[in-house]
Every structure is written in structure tokens, then in C-alpha cells.
Design an enzyme around this catalytic site. Structure first.
Site, PDB file in Angstrom:
ATOM      1  N   ASP A   1       0.846  -1.190   0.000  1.00  0.00           N
ATOM      2  CA  ASP A   1       0.000   0.000   0.000  1.00  0.00           C
ATOM      3  C   ASP A   1       0.880   1.239   0.000  1.00  0.00           C
ATOM      4  O   ASP A   1       1.576   1.509   0.978  1.00  0.00           O
ATOM      5  CB  ASP A   1      -0.919  -0.011   1.221  1.00  0.00           C
TER       6      ASP A   1
ATOM      7  N   ASP B   1      -1.034   6.295  -7.141  1.00  0.00           N
ATOM      8  CA  ASP B   1      -1.391   5.217  -6.217  1.00  0.00           C
ATOM      9  C   ASP B   1      -1.521   3.909  -6.978  1.00  0.00           C
ATOM     10  O   ASP B   1      -2.367   3.771  -7.857  1.00  0.00           O
ATOM     11  CB  ASP B   1      -2.716   5.567  -5.534  1.00  0.00           C
TER      12      ASP B   1
END
Length: 445
Positions: free
Chosen positions: A111, A318
Site C-alpha cells: 500500500d 497510487d
């Protein structure tokens, strides 16, 4: 100029990356810092499941919309002023690693929007089902609790001092959470025994109480954000990179740390500065100045994507969000221009879960698809057609693999747009580079 894609090739294009848009107290031994780096295989969370391509993109878009809501809510909150800060949550890719002495293998979600490294630990107050045995600290000779008065404990956004030392609580935007003790352990990385790298004294959360959805396909999470608790910060490495394959070949993707981060580049690319948001220091922000469709530069105010003084707005890169989401007003102009340049009927059925789809012609004629260029500060990123166009023969749809972030103020550069680029994060120069790369050349499957 427009790019011409034949209809037959578009039928097989489905843009969804197999697999993304990564300490102050770390005392890394010098011989570790002299390592040539290491390569970790990444696997998409839907890899190996009996799903059609269209089903995969629908699942990815659904996850992406939830993540967008979480990330935008985070960005509008100053975590430094919150007693128990909330973090971004689960992502799209899994990495294999091992913990302890002797090492026990497990998989973890990566992440880029959070920092903490954690795995479930015995004894469990509450643990979810995971694919590998739960880690037992008593069976490892290298496990060590972290004292309350330590830099790692101080770096936690929310911690208490208990009988076993530093205790942590970490909550994610979907109300998942992990709670337990902070410790150090030896972690092993690499895809083969002769290339494995073992690093001692990495700080991590040993979770005894772990709740919520989204983690079941893994045994924990590895934060690759910019904060001091992340793997990148603790390794004290100035660079990391990833190369995400497309779904068409079902190959694994790759994460590179250390000197391997840029050694694998064989082409010239584009480089743009990284920005920092004091309110959300873990995120990787980029300066997006505009977008072009074909030869048309969209009439978007430059300030649309700017990071505001209060921490709102901006665009983050991201790898844990499937498609890109941009400011609602900017997306409306993008959508209008695509409709103008793509000579197909708009399909408003909404069956795809995407914001803009066209009906494919039944006579299989060639379809002209306009170029899509993201104008970052100092870098014009000309995306390949397969990085923003989705075609599905069974539904007869051709769709734009991007969406609107509405009035959230936040924009996200997702992993579909990053596929088949080596994306290099240089944390010393504070830049991100995009190098066109056939990423399946790094695949082990």
C-alpha cells in the site's frame, strides 16, 4: 494527431493491471546498504480467480471507488490533529516475504498510501482467516519487543505503553483495523533462495486484534508510503520502483528496492517532481497541470489539480487504485472531448461501472482512438491506448478507463494508467520517473 487502433485488437484490450500509482529509527547495517537491491514479485489480488476480463475490471472499479472515498476523506482531514488517525486501507497487489528466524513465508498487501508494516500474530484476540499459518513470535529467535521510549514508537500516529512495551492501534478508511504490539524482526525478501536478502530489526506491528474486510487474501500489509514506519523508509533506500503488467498475459508484476530500482530501465522516460502534503505525509503527490485529448488541450484551469494550503486537492499516484479518477469538472470536459473525437454512439446503460462507454460497431470496422496525454510539471506523459481504453466483445462496449472523483477535490493516478511503465520513486531527488517498459520481462510466471 490521433492513434489508430484496429477494432480486432481493441476487442482484446482490457485495461486492468494484474496485480497498482513505496525510519527514522532504522539502523541499517552498512553491508545491507551496499546490497545491490532486490526484486519482489507482485501478484494481483484477483490473479488465479475464475473471472472474465470484464468481471475483473468491474471488481477493480468497485474497489477503486471505495478507495477513492477513503483517500479523499483522509486528505480532507489533518491526521496530526486526530487522536486515532485513519489510513488509506487495502490495495491491489500482494507481495511474498518471510518473517522470523527460522523464516516463515507469508503474503502481504502493498500500500503506497500507508506506512505501517504488520502481520497477524499469536495469541489472537481476534484474527481473520489467512492463507498461511499465523506467525508465532515465541518460535522466532530474532523477535524483540520495541520499548515505549523509542523512535519507532514515537513515529506511530496512535500508541500506548503497555506491559509488553509499545502498543499500536491502526485504523483504515473502511473501518478495518489492526491492534497489537510493536516489535522488530528479521524480514526476508526475494524470489529465489540464492537471491534472498534478509534484513534484521525491521519494525512492524504484531497484530493480535485484526478486524474488517479486505485483508483475507493476505496475512498482513506492507506500507510503502513516505512516513518513517514504511518499508522504504526503514530500509533507508533512496529509490524504489515497480513495473505493472497488463491483464492480457496474466503475468506477475515486479517491485524493485535499492539499486535495482533504476538499473532495470532500458529506455528514456519522463520525470516530474514529487510534492509533499504536511497534512498527509504518506501520500505521493504529483503536479498535474493539464490534459490533452488528441490535439486538443482541455480548457482546465491549472489550479484544478493544485494541492491547497489546507491539505485538500492535489493528485496522488497510487498503485492501489485501479483506474484514474480526476476532478469532476475536469472529467466532464475530458468526457465531452472524447465523445466529440470518438465517432461511435455513446452507451449509457451503466453496465460496465465506468463513466464513459461507446457501442462497438457490428461490422468490425477500424475505430480511431484519440491520444491521451497527462501534462505533469516538466513531463508530458503520452499514454499507450491500452492504458486508457477498454473493449469487451461480449458486451459490445468500448470504454474509457478513467472516472470522475466528483467534488471530493482529490484526483488519483491509478494503476491502469501506469501499466508497462517502470515507475521510479527517487526519494532523494524527490521525483517520479515513467519509463516505457515491457513489464512482463520481469515476470517469473
Amino acid at each position: 494527431m490521433t492513434s489508430l487502433y484496429s477494432l480486432s485488437s481493441l476487442i482484446f484490450l482490457l485495461l486492468f493491471v494484474v496485480c497498482p500509482a513505496c525510519c527514522t529509527s532504522r539502523r541499517v547495517l552498512e553491508h545491507r546498504r551496499e546490497q545491490t537491491g532486490f526484486h519482489v514479485t507482485l501478484k494481483h489480488v484477483d490473479s488465479g480467480k475464475n473471472l472474465t476480463k470484464f468481471e475483473r475490471i468491474q471488481r477493480g472499479v468497485k474497489r477503486g471507488q471505495h478507495r477513492l472515498q477513503r483517500l479523499s476523506a483522509l486528505a480532507s482531514t489533518d491526521n496530526s490533529q486526530v487522536e486515532a488517525p485513519v489510513h488509506s486501507g487495502t490495495g491491489e497487489f500482494l507481495m511474498n516475504l518471510a518473517i522470523g528466524t527460522p523464516p516463515e513465508a507469508f503474503s502481504a498487501i502493498i500500500d503506497t498510501g500507508s506506512d505501517l508494516i504488520w502481520t497477524q500474530c499469536k495469541p489472537c484476540t481476534q484474527c481473520y482467516d489467512q492463507p498461511t499459518p499465523i506467525f508465532d513470535p515465541k518460535k522466532s529467535s530474532s523477535f524483540s519487543n520495541i520499548p515505549c521510549k523509542s523512535q519507532l514508537c514515537d513515529a506511530l500516529p496512535s500508541s500506548t505503553c503497555g506491559s509488553d512495551g509499545c502498543e499500536y492501534f491502526y485504523q483504515y478508511g473502511d473501518y478495518s483495523m489492526t491492534e497489537g504490539i510493536m516489535a522488530t524482526e528479521t524480514f526476508s525478501f526475494g524470489d529465489s533462495d540464492d537471491k534472498k536478502v534478509s534484513v534484521p530489526k525491521i519494525g512492524f506491528g504484531c497484530g493480535n486484534d485484526n478486524e474488517g474486510g479486505g485483508f483475507n487474501q493476505a496475512s498482513g500489509l506492507v506500507g510503502l508510503g513516505r512516513g518513517p514506519l514504511s518499508l522504504v523508509s526503514q530500509l533507508n533506500e533512496p529509490k524504489f520502483s515497480y513495473c505493472l503488467t497488463s491483464i492480457e498475459n496474466s503475468k506477475t508484476s515486479a517491485l524493485f528496492l535499492g539499486s535495482l530500482a533504476s538499473q532495470n530501465s532500458t529506455t528514456k522516460g519522463t520525470t516530474t517532481p514529487l510534492l509533499k502534503n504536511p497534512s498527509q505525509p504518506s501520500f505521493y503527490y504529483l503536479s498535474l497541470e493539464g490534459i490533452s485529448v488528441g490535439d486538443t488541450r482541455l480548457p482546465i484551469e491549472k489550479s484544478t489539480f493544485e494541492l491547497q494550503d489546507d491539505g485538500s486537492g492535489g493528485l496522488i499516484i497510487d498503485c492501489g487504485t485501479t483506474i484514474s479518477y480526476i476532478d469532476g469538472n475536469a472529467f466532464a470536459k475530458l468526457k465531452k472531448e472524447f465523445i466529440s473525437q470518438v465517432k461511435l454512439d455513446v452507451n449509457d446503460s451503466g453496465s460496465s461501472g465506468l463513466d464513459l462507454c461507446f457501442t462497438l460497431p457490428s461490422d468490425k470496422t477500424d475505430v480511431e482512438i484519440p491520444k491521451l496525454i497527462f501534462h505533469f510539471n516538466g513531463a508530458d506523459l503520452d499514454l499507450p491506448g491500452e492504458n486508457y481504453i477498454v473493449a469487451d466483445s461480449s458486451s459490445g462496449l468500448l470504454c474509457l478507463a478513467m472516472g470522475s472523483s466528483g467534488d471530493t477535490g482529490m484526483s488519483i493516478f491509478g494503476n491502469v494508467q501506469q501499466q508497462n511503465f517502470l515507475v521510479i520513486h527517487d526519494l532523494v531527488k524527490e521525483t517520479i520517473s515513467f519509463l516505457p517498459t515491457q513489464c512482463d520481462r520481469f515476470s517469473l510466471t
